[in-house]
Design an enzyme around this catalytic site. Structure first.
Site, PDB file in Angstrom:
ATOM      1  N   ASP A 106       0.881  -1.219   0.024  1.00  0.00           N
ATOM      2  CA  ASP A 106      -0.036  -0.020   0.001  1.00  0.00           C
ATOM      3  C   ASP A 106       0.996   1.480   0.098  1.00  0.00           C
ATOM      4  OD1 ASP A 106      -1.936   1.901   0.195  1.00  0.00           O
ATOM      5  OD2 ASP A 106      -2.647   1.209   2.299  1.00  0.00           O
ATOM      6  N   ASP A 140      -2.418   6.248  -5.914  1.00  0.00           N
ATOM      7  CA  ASP A 140      -2.396   5.203  -4.734  1.00  0.00           C
ATOM      8  C   ASP A 140      -2.911   3.928  -5.231  1.00  0.00           C
ATOM      9  OD1 ASP A 140      -2.979   4.540  -1.966  1.00  0.00           O
ATOM     10  OD2 ASP A 140      -5.230   4.746  -2.190  1.00  0.00           O
TER      11      ASP A 140
END
Length: 486
Positions: free
Chosen positions: A162, A364
């Protein structure tokens, strides 16, 4: 007299022949023009549109590794968490529906936007043990998984990677509060020769605050971390150092991580999370001396495919096109980029650049669907619909409002979409980055609009699929290269 009449007849006949010849020439010319125009139209269609077999958009039931799979010494395989290549694959009966995935994605987006606007969510350590698990956890729908080794002797664990998080953590025994179900055996630090708790008075313990948004706590002089993802999803445990093994040749002793003994949330059976943000505690920063804050990944176009996560410059192939990475003090861990234009079907949309810069945009790896300001999403949706009029619209799917029923078609022709970033860097999207396929009767435009112009924009992972996405964090650049994986 006869001679004059004959001459007149010949003249008239010649005139008719000339007219006929001209007519034939004109007809032939028009037909030739029509053929050329048709050819040019086909060429333009191919240039500005994707035409594919619908069956090719469906994921395979077996694992199909990428033909461009990276073999570098600092490269690990990326798999979709519920695809056939993943050890975490769930049975169809328990796998989330597309609507649930999108709902979880919206929770993550709201959490990130709130974090940038008003700071990270604080955790109440005293209440952590009683916080209920909540559907739609703000970790979102953790699509992509890598396998990392931890401890001595090494044990392998499946971790969500992430770029929107900093702290790396895994579940640890004993589960003093609670642990969610995971596929791998839960890590037992007492069995590792290299595990060591971080003490409260060390400078390392003080790093917890910037990485998690929460001040560390102490338990008999041992540093305690706590991180909450915007709602009831959380991890609390000992802050420690351990040997982390990326690949057999890439081993990092004394890697700082969270050993979570109290964890709740929808982490999909993964053992924990690998944080790739900008903070000092992220994997990117802790390995800076070796990799120079340089990493790349490619996300596969299908849940049945594979990609890569690679550290250092050695894994870069081809010539990626770079744009600027910037830092925003309100979200210092995020990777900010600047969108300047969007092209649909060969035409730049009439969108003012101020539409994109009002709130800014991040890239992201954990957000699924790209979020755009209303002033950018509306013209994108309008232009896309105008070029898809031959296909029947159907009901929206969660946050996706432009969906088609393609169940009666074998092929589909879709306008190509490109994004332009600062520096006039054009990034053409793969078809998998344009369409979100829930089923053949519900195929949607894979973008969503924010509620307000002041909401942060996010370039999500669906739009990043098949691209080599290159983070030169030290150099302040982000690169995109085509064909990084299939």
């Amino acid at each position: 007299m006869a001679t004059a009449t004959t001459a007149t007849a010949l003249s008239s006949h010649s005139h008719r022949l000339l007219l006929s010849l001209l007519f034939l020439l004109c007809f032939s010319s028009d037909k030739g023009f029509a053929l050329r125009a048709g050819g040019e139209e086909d060429a333009l269609l191919q240039t500005h549109h994707h035409t594919v077999q619908l069956s090719s958009l469906l994921p395979a039931s077996t694992c199909t590794p990428s033909t461009q799979e990276k073999k570098g010494k600092a490269s690990v395989k990326v798999v979709h968490w519920h695809g056939p290549c993943s050890s975490l694959k769930q049975k169809e009966a328990t796998a989330p529906t597309p609507a649930q995935i999108l709902s979880q994605d919206q929770s993550r987006v709201k959490s990130i936007q709130s974090q940038v606007n008003s700071g990270r969510t604080k955790i109440d350590y005293s209440q952590a043990a009683t916080l209920p698990a909540k559907s739609g956890s703000s970790i979102g729908s953790p699509n992509y998984i890598v396998t990392i080794g931890l401890g001595t002797p090494k044990e392998d664990f499946s971790l969500i990677f992430d770029t929107g998080s900093d702290l790396t953590w895994i579940q640890c025994q004993p589960c003093a509060g609670s642990c969610y179900k995971q596929k791998d055996p839960i890590f037992n630090p007492s069995l590792s020769k290299s595990y060591k708790n971080v003490t409260c008075d060390s400078s390392q313990c003080s790093l917890i605050a910037s990485a998690t948004g929460n001040e560390p706590r102490c338990s008999t002089s041992t540093c305690i971390y706590g991180i909450q993802y915007g709602d009831q999803s959380f991890s609390v445990g000992y802050f420690a150092s351990e040997t982390l093994t990326l690949t057999p040749t890439e081993v990092f002793p004394r890697f700082l991580f969270g050993c979570g003994e109290n964890n709740r949330g929808l982490f999909k059976g993964a053992a924990g999370l690998l944080g790739l943000g900008r903070d000092k505690l992220s994997f990117v920063s802790q390995t800076e001396s070796k990799y120079g804050k340089y990493f790349s990944y490619c996300l596969p176009s299908s849940s049945s495919g594979t990609g890569h996560l690679t550290f250092g410059k050695g894994g870069i192939s081809g010539n990626p096109k770079f744009t600027t990475l910037s830092i925003n003090p309100q979200g210092p861990s995020f990777y900010f980029i600047t969108i300047i234009a969007i092209k649909v079907g060969g035409k730049i949309l009439p969108i003012s650049q101020s539409v994109f810069t009002t709130a800014g945009t991040i890239i992201d790896s954990g957000t699924v669907i790209t979020r755009l300001p209303p002033g950018a999403y509306t013209p994108l949706k309008t232009a896309f619909r105008q070029q898809m009029t031959k296909y029947p619209l159907t009901n929206p799917l969660s946050i996706l409002d432009t969906c088609y029923d393609l169940s009666n078609y074998t092929t589909v022709t879709v306008p190509k979409i490109s994004f332009y970033f600062a520096g006039n860097t054009e990034v053409p999207l793969d078809l998998s980055g344009i369409l979100y396929l829930a089923s053949l009767s519900k195929v949607c435009l894979a973008f969503a609009g924010n509620d307000d112009a002041s909401d942060l924009g996010i370039f999500g992972n669906v739009q990043q699929q098949t691209l080599d996405v290159v983070y030169d964090v030290a150099g302040g650049k982000l690169g995109f290269g085509p064909g990084g994986c299939s």
